[in-house]
Design an enzyme around this catalytic site. Structure first.
Site, mmCIF file in Angstrom:
data_model
loop_
_atom_site.group_PDB
_atom_site.id
_atom_site.type_symbol
_atom_site.label_atom_id
_atom_site.label_comp_id
_atom_site.label_asym_id
_atom_site.label_seq_id
_atom_site.Cartn_x
_atom_site.Cartn_y
_atom_site.Cartn_z
ATOM 1 N N ARG A 38 4.140 2.434 9.800
ATOM 2 C CA ARG A 38 5.417 2.745 9.178
ATOM 3 C C ARG A 38 6.423 3.151 10.244
ATOM 4 O O ARG A 38 6.112 3.905 11.167
ATOM 5 C CB ARG A 38 5.273 3.907 8.181
ATOM 6 C CG ARG A 38 4.675 3.513 6.834
ATOM 7 C CD ARG A 38 5.672 2.702 6.012
ATOM 8 N NE ARG A 38 5.132 2.331 4.721
ATOM 9 C CZ ARG A 38 4.467 1.214 4.474
ATOM 10 N NH1 ARG A 38 4.209 0.374 5.457
ATOM 11 N NH2 ARG A 38 4.051 0.938 3.261
ATOM 12 N N THR B 139 0.824 -1.204 0.000
ATOM 13 C CA THR B 139 0.000 0.000 0.000
ATOM 14 C C THR B 139 0.859 1.256 0.000
ATOM 15 O O THR B 139 0.586 2.213 -0.724
ATOM 16 C CB THR B 139 -0.940 0.003 1.220
ATOM 17 O OG1 THR B 139 -1.790 -1.137 1.154
ATOM 18 C CG2 THR B 139 -1.793 1.267 1.248
ATOM 19 N N GLU C 49 14.590 -0.729 7.484
ATOM 20 C CA GLU C 49 14.338 -2.170 7.482
ATOM 21 C C GLU C 49 15.034 -2.823 6.296
ATOM 22 O O GLU C 49 14.926 -2.306 5.176
ATOM 23 C CB GLU C 49 12.822 -2.435 7.411
ATOM 24 C CG GLU C 49 12.078 -1.886 8.603
ATOM 25 C CD GLU C 49 10.561 -1.953 8.428
ATOM 26 O OE1 GLU C 49 9.848 -1.785 9.420
ATOM 27 O OE2 GLU C 49 10.096 -2.174 7.283
ATOM 28 N N HIS D 172 8.070 -6.704 10.943
ATOM 29 C CA HIS D 172 7.235 -6.244 9.838
ATOM 30 C C HIS D 172 6.434 -7.396 9.227
ATOM 31 O O HIS D 172 6.477 -7.645 8.012
ATOM 32 C CB HIS D 172 8.077 -5.549 8.760
ATOM 33 C CG HIS D 172 7.281 -4.554 7.951
ATOM 34 N ND1 HIS D 172 7.783 -3.341 7.552
ATOM 35 C CD2 HIS D 172 6.012 -4.601 7.469
ATOM 36 C CE1 HIS D 172 6.862 -2.684 6.853
ATOM 37 N NE2 HIS D 172 5.777 -3.437 6.787
#
Length: 315
Positions: free
Chosen positions: A232, A72, A261, A282
């Site tokens: 986020r 997204t 990340e 995540h």
């Protein structure tokens, strides 16, 4: 004929069908920043996940016509540069409306009931030495009647709200820099900070939302409050969070995201070994069902664009 290139195939652990139009196809398990241009040199359609596309990179890819994001968020793509060059960009919508809220509440329940602390005490033999049938060494709080503050009124934020209401919680949606929805009652951000027993973040990372939670915001929260971030990395100042936990400004936190990340160069949250903090890598989005929905929509987006009926565009 379109040439489709998937830069990060290993980022998805489910079957990805090939587009239903004539094309050539190429995939790479992963792609480093210095490999983007070589890998996309002949691509007309690029499938990416977390790889960045800057204006400088796009300038070296004159054949590129469409970018299909397997996610997204699109904060790593220069959308203005894509518009200027006529490159269509499509993202994924509403695929994580169940899996992310479920992950939120997995963290919330573990923290509100101090499951990590109790497990640690059992491993240390505390229950075995107890003079009665149970231990009362850590507080346990119900969700019923508590206030859930949500920053982000999109599909995932609303999914989180639905679960919260199922627990009998009061829900407040916060007004913030990225608020767009007009069909949700929004509450001033400072009021949400002050009244929330649990604050859950579900908004995009933009220049306006970066570090939206810093030490000043953490000080406005209840000392009994939890902060959950499955949106986020970068929305929360991570050093400020460490300080807040050290100073007991809030009761705990659950994070599924970090500013960088993977955190190959370390991160202050990696060093938080305490029962009131949960860090996951995540994976809130990564339920098998959600991932399959994502990849199906990913190819749908490409096919729709090729057919001249684009969907889910962000350009």
């Amino acid at each position: 004929m379109h040439h489709v290139v998937f830069l990060e195939r290993d980022s998805l652990k489910v079957k990805v069908r090939r587009p239903g139009f004539e094309h050539t196809y190429e995939e790479h398990a992963r792609t480093n920043d210095d490999q983007v241009v070589p890998h996309l040199q002949n691509a007309t359609v690029a499938i990416i996940n977390k790889v960045g596309l800057s204006e400088e990179t796009l300038a070296q890819l004159p054949k590129l016509k469409m970018v299909a994001i397997a996610a997204t968020g699109y904060d790593r793509i220069d959308i203005a540069a894509c518009r200027k060059r006529g490159v269509a960009v499509a993202n994924i919508r509403n695929y994580a409306i169940h899996t992310v809220p479920e992950h939120v509440f997995a963290m919330v329940l573990a923290l509100r009931r101090n499951l990590l602390a109790y497990r640690q005490e059992i491993e240390q033999g505390a229950w075995q030495k107890s003079e009665q049938f149970c231990l009362f060494t850590h507080s346990i709080s119900e969700l019923f009647g508590a206030t859930m503050g949500i920053v982000g009124e999109g599909a995932i934020g609303r999914g989180t709200a639905a679960i919260a209401r199922g627990f009998g919680m009061r829900v407040l949606f916060a007004y913030h820099a990225s608020s767009k929805k007009k069909d949700v009652v929004l509450t001033p951000f400072d009021q949400v900070l002050a009244e929330s027993d649990i604050l859950s973040l579900h908004c995009p990372l933009t220049p306006a939302t970066r570090d939206m939670i810093g030490i000043n915001e953490l000080r406005r929260m209840k000392r009994s409050a939890l902060l959950i971030n499955t949106a986020r990395g970068g929305l929360v100042n991570e050093s400020a969070l460490v300080r807040a936990l050290d100073e007991n400004l809030i009761a705990g936190a659950g994070f599924d995201v970090l500013t960088t990340e993977p955190p190959t160069n370390g991160n202050p949250l990696l060093d938080l070994h305490r029962p009131n903090f949960i860090l996951t890598p995540h994976v809130a989005w990564a339920a098998a069902e959600a991932m399959q929905f994502l990849v199906d929509q990913l190819i749908d987006n490409i096919e729709a664009w090729v057919a001249g009926k684009p969907q889910n565009l962000v350009t």
